[in-house]
Design an enzyme around this catalytic site. Structure first.
Site, mmCIF file in Angstrom:
data_model
loop_
_atom_site.group_PDB
_atom_site.id
_atom_site.type_symbol
_atom_site.label_atom_id
_atom_site.label_comp_id
_atom_site.label_asym_id
_atom_site.label_seq_id
_atom_site.Cartn_x
_atom_site.Cartn_y
_atom_site.Cartn_z
ATOM 1 N N CYS A 38 3.190 2.877 3.338
ATOM 2 C CA CYS A 38 4.040 1.684 3.459
ATOM 3 C C CYS A 38 3.223 0.399 3.307
ATOM 4 O O CYS A 38 3.676 -0.554 2.680
ATOM 5 C CB CYS A 38 4.705 1.623 4.837
ATOM 6 S SG CYS A 38 5.281 3.187 5.475
ATOM 7 N N ASP A 39 2.038 0.342 3.906
ATOM 8 C CA ASP A 39 1.335 -0.928 4.058
ATOM 9 C C ASP A 39 0.043 -1.061 3.254
ATOM 10 O O ASP A 39 -0.536 -2.148 3.201
ATOM 11 C CB ASP A 39 0.993 -1.158 5.547
ATOM 12 C CG ASP A 39 2.244 -1.163 6.415
ATOM 13 O OD1 ASP A 39 3.295 -1.618 5.917
ATOM 14 O OD2 ASP A 39 2.172 -0.724 7.572
ATOM 15 N N CYS B 153 1.071 3.707 8.762
ATOM 16 C CA CYS B 153 1.605 4.227 7.501
ATOM 17 C C CYS B 153 0.917 3.569 6.302
ATOM 18 O O CYS B 153 1.287 2.463 5.898
ATOM 19 C CB CYS B 153 3.115 3.972 7.443
ATOM 20 S SG CYS B 153 3.858 4.532 5.906
#
Ligand code: NAP
Length: 323
Positions: A148-149, A145
């Site tokens: 997200c990261d 992701c």
């Protein structure tokens, strides 16, 4: 919301399983039809699009819209019409209360839910690559992701594995943070749509390793590199990277439905043109359905169709359908 304690033994009209675009759209329609409906969702509603930084091909948003915002608007719209949404680890199984009977029983970790109809909109999840180092370094440089990261990889070198829309879209997103983004793909051209290809191929921060597969993800405390192999010659090389994002396809979330409804050989739910599954009164919508085109706009259309058909099914049972 403690739905189990509110009315124990209650038979709901429809339970929608999954809070992505298909499930939330079904919820909007069911709530407006004044059905006694409940949507159950594993975490918070949103599904996979909630983790997409920007959605550019959902009609009506010429500048694009963040995936999170789009599904959050759908959730607010559904709740605004009175849809009840419960977040708990939903499905352990699905069965008919009596063989061929009208009541469906959805077994959840918190107890059983009963309904005259169900809509399965459980979506899919990223597939694993299945190479050494993938599990070991998950969260320490291996990610599924970018939204997200990605921000953890400021000024780093990252690899993105895969050549589909997800891989290219997320690789482009990562160029905001990373110094260099290398797409590793097993073919000599991308599967992704042309507009994404144009952007990727002309982006000065992006590089490509064509016809290469990842044999191993290497590191010590965290990822330090990938062992690549050429698909034709088998020749190996090491690519030093600080992180790797894997976009090598998806698997349907249907483990708990195996044996309850018919699935195709890859585990996607088989339906007819009205989105009916093999269990009477149970419909499927969105990415989890065999034949889905895996687009938010298409999932929304599925949600509408499944809701209208579920509504008709329940009203028909009651003898109140407007025919
Ligand atoms: P996908 O289209 O299935 O692409 C997966 C990619 O991973 C393919 O390029 C595939 O290679 C590669 N791959 C699979 N197994 C591999 C392995 N073992 N080793 C190396 N490479 C491997 O998956 P996706 O990109 O997640 O997209 C899923 C669906 O969502 C698609 O229908 C896509 O169009 C849709 N989607 C749309 C958008 C958009 O419209 N903007 C954005 C995201 C996703 P091959 O090409 O050789 O098969």
């Amino acid at each position: 919301m403690d739905v189990m304690k509110e009315n124990p033994g209650e038979v709901l009209d429809v339970v929608v399983v999954g809070g992505g675009p298909a499930g939330l759209t079904a919820g909007i329609y069911l709530a407006r039809a004044r059905m006694n409906a409940l949507l159950i969702e594993k975490q918070s509603p949103g599904g996979a699009p909630a983790l997409t930084e920007r959605i550019e091909n959902y009609p009506g948003f010429p500048e694009g819209i963040s995936g999170y915002e789009l599904v959050d608007r759908m959730r607010r719209q559904a709740e605004g019409f009175g849809l009840r949404i419960a977040s708990f680890n939903p499905l352990r199984g699905l069965r008919e209360e009596d063989e061929g009977g009208e009541v469906k029983v959805l077994d959840t970790e918190e107890g059983e839910l009963r309904a005259y109809a169900a809509i399965l909109a459980t979506g899919m999840r990223p597939a694993k690559l299945g190479v050494p180092g993938e599990e070991e370094f998950h969260g320490r440089g291996v990610s599924y992701c970018a939204t997200c990261d990605g921000a953890f990889f400021k000024d780093s070198v990252v690899a993105v594995v895969g050549g589909g829309n997800s891989a290219v879209e997320e690789a482009l997103f990562l160029t905001r943070f990373a110094r260099r983004v290398v797409i590793v793909h097993r073919r000599d051209r991308l599967r992704a749509g042309k507009i994404l290809q144009e952007r990727a191929l002309s982006n000065p921060k992006m590089d490509f390793k064509w016809k290469k597969v990842v044999k191993e993800i290497r590191g010590d405390q965290k990822v330090t590199g990938l062992l690549l192999a050429d698909v034709e010659s088998g020749e190996e090389e090491e690519l030093p990277v600080d992180g790797v994002f894997l976009y090598v396809g998806n698997l349907p979330n249907t483990e708990e439905l195996r044996g309850a409804v018919d699935l195709d050989e890859r585990g996607f739910i088989l339906t007819d043109a009205d989105l009916r599954t093999s269990m009477k009164g149970v419909f499927a919508a969105g990415d989890v359905r065999a034949g889905a085109v895996w687009q938010v706009a298409a999932a929304v259309g599925d949600g509408v169709r499944a809701a209208l058909n579920a509504q008709f099914h329940v009203e028909n049972l009651r003898g109140t359908a407007y025919i």
